[in-house]
Design a protein around this motif. Structure first.
Motif, PDB file in Angstrom:
ATOM      1  N   MET A  48       0.831  -1.199   0.000  1.00 44.11           N
ATOM      2  CA  MET A  48       0.000   0.000   0.000  1.00 44.11           C
ATOM      3  C   MET A  48       0.868   1.253   0.000  1.00 44.11           C
ATOM      4  O   MET A  48       1.969   1.266   0.550  1.00 44.11           O
ATOM      5  CB  MET A  48      -0.892  -0.010   1.248  1.00 44.11           C
ATOM      6  N   ILE A  49       0.372   2.288  -0.641  1.00 43.19           N
ATOM      7  CA  ILE A  49       0.946   3.623  -0.516  1.00 43.19           C
ATOM      8  C   ILE A  49      -0.054   4.458   0.262  1.00 43.19           C
ATOM      9  O   ILE A  49      -1.219   4.575  -0.129  1.00 43.19           O
ATOM     10  CB  ILE A  49       1.226   4.258  -1.886  1.00 43.19           C
ATOM     11  N   ARG A  50       0.405   5.041   1.371  1.00 41.89           N
ATOM     12  CA  ARG A  50      -0.457   5.865   2.210  1.00 41.89           C
ATOM     13  C   ARG A  50      -0.047   7.332   2.094  1.00 41.89           C
ATOM     14  O   ARG A  50       1.141   7.641   2.066  1.00 41.89           O
ATOM     15  CB  ARG A  50      -0.369   5.417   3.673  1.00 41.89           C
TER      16      ARG A  50
ATOM     17  N   GLN B  42      -6.828  12.086   3.490  1.00 38.49           N
ATOM     18  CA  GLN B  42      -6.132  10.822   3.649  1.00 38.49           C
ATOM     19  C   GLN B  42      -6.403   9.941   2.432  1.00 38.49           C
ATOM     20  O   GLN B  42      -7.552   9.813   2.001  1.00 38.49           O
ATOM     21  CB  GLN B  42      -6.596  10.097   4.916  1.00 38.49           C
ATOM     22  N   ASN B  43      -5.341   9.349   1.901  1.00 39.46           N
ATOM     23  CA  ASN B  43      -5.463   8.482   0.732  1.00 39.46           C
ATOM     24  C   ASN B  43      -4.742   7.165   0.983  1.00 39.46           C
ATOM     25  O   ASN B  43      -3.720   7.127   1.666  1.00 39.46           O
ATOM     26  CB  ASN B  43      -4.842   9.139  -0.509  1.00 39.46           C
ATOM     27  N   ALA B  44      -5.275   6.100   0.393  1.00 44.23           N
ATOM     28  CA  ALA B  44      -4.620   4.788   0.426  1.00 44.23           C
ATOM     29  C   ALA B  44      -4.744   4.169  -0.958  1.00 44.23           C
ATOM     30  O   ALA B  44      -5.846   4.098  -1.520  1.00 44.23           O
ATOM     31  CB  ALA B  44      -5.267   3.886   1.477  1.00 44.23           C
ATOM     32  N   TYR B  45      -3.618   3.745  -1.523  1.00 46.47           N
ATOM     33  CA  TYR B  45      -3.601   3.136  -2.853  1.00 46.47           C
ATOM     34  C   TYR B  45      -3.040   1.726  -2.735  1.00 46.47           C
ATOM     35  O   TYR B  45      -1.936   1.525  -2.241  1.00 46.47           O
ATOM     36  CB  TYR B  45      -2.734   3.960  -3.805  1.00 46.47           C
ATOM     37  N   PHE B  46      -3.842   0.734  -3.181  1.00 49.57           N
ATOM     38  CA  PHE B  46      -3.397  -0.647  -3.134  1.00 49.57           C
ATOM     39  C   PHE B  46      -3.918  -1.367  -4.373  1.00 49.57           C
ATOM     40  O   PHE B  46      -5.082  -1.236  -4.752  1.00 49.57           O
ATOM     41  CB  PHE B  46      -3.855  -1.346  -1.854  1.00 49.57           C
TER      42      PHE B  46
END
Length: 202
Positions: free
Chosen positions: A95-97, A134-138
């Protein structure tokens, strides 16, 4: 609408301060801001991508009031891990947070009187609102959330007079905000900040 009301309030306070303190100088400053998150379970990596713009109006020789806007962009890579929410199932992924913060504050500063005309230390505090994203990329998916919270920002620093009308600015502050996000397990955002910049005195 909340953002517009907050901005109008800040501008109104600065205008009021200016109209009641015409015999003392203005200070306008821009600085690079480095931020170190101190409490978030979401990420803990230092942000080198930040800045601050502020305006101060001297009410007398030792006290100023004004307004400031800061911004910080945090990003952190998290290795492969299994996430289970207990309801919809589990997913295993890296994940990229990311967290983006924008505190907008009214400020007050007290300047210590010294015999040194070059070095002018101060203490201060900023109070206002903070927008946070806030972002989360997975994998091929992404989650985004944003919110507002109250922010308090105590600080210490100094102005370093370079010449007539120009000064350096160094300061440290602790940004305490109430932004919450249950989905990202964020219960408030706190960060220790270091500012290095330049100020115009006019």
């Amino acid at each position: 609408m909340k953002q517009i009301k907050l901005l109008l309030f800040v501008l109104g306070m600065v205008s009021f301060a200016s109209s009641h303190a015409q015999t003392h100088p203005n200070i306008a400053a821009i600085s690079w801001e480095v931020a170190f998150p101190t409490n978030s379970n979401y990420l803990d990596k230092t942000s080198w991508a930040g800045g601050r713009v502020e305006y101060r109006r001297m009410v007398n020789k030792q006290f100023s009031i004004g307004a400031a806007i800061s911004w910080n962009s945090f990003e952190q890579y998290v290795g492969t891990k299994t996430y289970d929410d207990g309801h919809r199932g589990a997913v295993t992924t890296d994940m990229i947070r990311e967290v983006y913060t924008l505190p907008i504050t009214l400020t007050g500063h007290y300047y210590f009187q010294t015999d040194n005309k070059i070095f002018k230390p101060y203490v201060g505090i900023g109070l206002g609102g903070q927008y946070a994203e806030q972002n989360a990329y997975f994998n091929i998916y992404g989650l985004t959330s944003n919110n507002w919270g109250f922010v308090a920002r105590p600080e210490v620093g100094a102005l370093l007079q370079f010449g007539r009308g120009v000064a350096g600015l160094v300061g440290v502050s602790y940004n305490i905000a109430t932004n919450k996000n249950d989905e990202f397990d964020i219960n408030g955002l706190k960060q220790f900040c270091v500012n290095i910049g330049i100020a115009g005195i006019f």
